[in-house]
Design a protein around this motif. Structure first.
Motif, short mmCIF file in Angstrom:
data_model
loop_
_atom_site.label_atom_id
_atom_site.label_comp_id
_atom_site.label_asym_id
_atom_site.label_seq_id
_atom_site.Cartn_x
_atom_site.Cartn_y
_atom_site.Cartn_z
N CYS A 1 0.86 -1.18 0.00
CA CYS A 1 0.00 0.00 0.00
C CYS A 1 0.90 1.24 0.00
CB CYS A 1 -0.90 -0.02 1.23
SG CYS A 1 -1.83 1.50 1.51
N ASP B 1 -13.03 -14.98 -0.86
CA ASP B 1 -12.45 -14.30 0.31
C ASP B 1 -11.76 -13.01 -0.13
OD1 ASP B 1 -13.31 -16.17 2.12
OD2 ASP B 1 -11.38 -17.20 2.28
N LYS B 2 -11.50 -12.15 0.85
CA LYS B 2 -10.74 -10.92 0.64
C LYS B 2 -9.51 -10.95 1.55
CE LYS B 2 -14.26 -9.05 -1.73
NZ LYS B 2 -14.20 -8.76 -3.18
N VAL B 3 -8.43 -10.37 1.07
CA VAL B 3 -7.22 -10.18 1.87
C VAL B 3 -6.94 -8.68 1.92
CG1 VAL B 3 -4.73 -10.56 1.99
CG2 VAL B 3 -6.24 -12.43 1.29
N GLN B 4 -6.73 -8.17 3.11
CA GLN B 4 -6.54 -6.73 3.28
C GLN B 4 -5.20 -6.39 3.94
OE1 GLN B 4 -10.24 -5.91 5.43
NE2 GLN B 4 -11.05 -4.91 3.59
N GLU C 1 -4.56 0.08 2.86
CA GLU C 1 -5.82 0.42 2.22
C GLU C 1 -6.09 -0.44 0.98
OE1 GLU C 1 -5.73 4.61 1.49
OE2 GLU C 1 -5.92 5.12 3.62
N VAL C 2 -5.37 -1.54 0.87
CA VAL C 2 -5.48 -2.42 -0.29
C VAL C 2 -6.33 -3.64 0.05
CG1 VAL C 2 -4.20 -3.91 -1.89
CG2 VAL C 2 -3.24 -1.70 -1.20
N GLU C 3 -7.17 -4.03 -0.89
CA GLU C 3 -7.96 -5.25 -0.75
C GLU C 3 -7.76 -6.13 -1.98
OE1 GLU C 3 -12.16 -5.72 1.04
OE2 GLU C 3 -12.51 -5.50 -1.13
N ASP D 1 -8.81 -9.71 -4.02
CA ASP D 1 -9.81 -10.77 -4.18
C ASP D 1 -9.08 -12.11 -4.28
OD1 ASP D 1 -12.16 -9.09 -4.36
OD2 ASP D 1 -11.42 -8.50 -6.34
N HIS E 1 -5.92 -7.80 -7.66
CA HIS E 1 -6.19 -6.43 -7.23
C HIS E 1 -6.92 -5.73 -8.36
CE1 HIS E 1 -4.97 -2.15 -6.15
NE2 HIS E 1 -5.66 -2.59 -5.11
#
Length: 213
Positions: A20, A115-118, A121-123, A125, A141
């Motif tokens: 990020c 699912d999401k990985v964070q 401020e980046v997410e 898929d 991303h």
């Protein structure tokens, strides 16, 4: 989001750092080996490692996960639990492929499609893309049109399916039904070799244009 590719192991595996830009929080995807080189790459960009992500359980992608987690104290996310047998067999893989002895590990979080990985401020898929291994996942991303696809797809080629629980038809289906719908403009970092994009591979990859697939 920015990224850097750090080739590791004798297999020249594309260990990848995503970070990020605002927070400088980073994830390392597929630390297969060469922990010091990975840590130096993080330091060079003044990044704070917050997670280790794993696409699948083969040693050139996951061999240094345990060591990096011990050094950094960060959680491990991925792959899908269908790759548990590969991860539990990590010490045997090291003998099979002539790697230094490595430890197996238990992910903090097994991942599933959707699912999401964070981080920062980046997410990202998570897409479950079996075929090369049954538990292989891909990290995408969407704002950057960028995916880390591990050993599912390469420039001009596809992942091997001759390892235990690999399946060619399943792999082709994963590529055509999970990856290509993301869009031709999506660039991808493969587990080995140069980057490409889905449009290029959809049109010209001989394994996907009907010649072999």
């Amino acid at each position: 989001m920015r990224y850097a590719i750090v080739p590791v192991t004798p297999f020249e595996q594309n260990c990848t750092i995503f970070w990020c830009e605002k927070t400088r929080q980073a994830v390392v995807i597929d630390p297969g080996g060469d922990v010091e080189r990975i840590l130096q790459a993080l330091a060079d960009e003044n990044l704070t490692l917050v997670k280790i992500l794993v696409t699948h359980g083969h040693i050139d992608h996951a061999g240094a996960v345990a060591a990096l987690a011990e050094r950094s104290g960060v959680p491990i996310e991925g792959p899908h639990e269908d790759d548990r047998f590969w991860i539990e067999g990590m010490p045997q893989q090291s003998k099979m492929f002539g790697f230094p002895s490595v430890k197996s590990f238990e992910p903090t979080r097994w991942l599933k499609g959707g699912d999401k990985v964070q981080f920062g401020e980046v997410e990202l898929d998570v897409l479950h893309c079996p075929g090369h291994t049954p538990g292989h996942v891909v990290f995408y991303h969407a704002p950057s049109h960028l995916a880390q696809v591990g050993d599912v797809l390469f420039q001009g080629s596809i992942g091997r399916t001759d390892f235990p629980k690999g399946d060619h038809e399943t792999l082709i289906r994963s590529i055509k039904e999970q990856l290509f719908p993301l869009g031709d403009e999506v660039a991808f970092i493969p587990g080995h070799g140069p980057m490409s994009d889905f449009g290029e591979e959809r049109r010209y990859n001989p394994f996907l244009s009907g010649r072999f697939g």
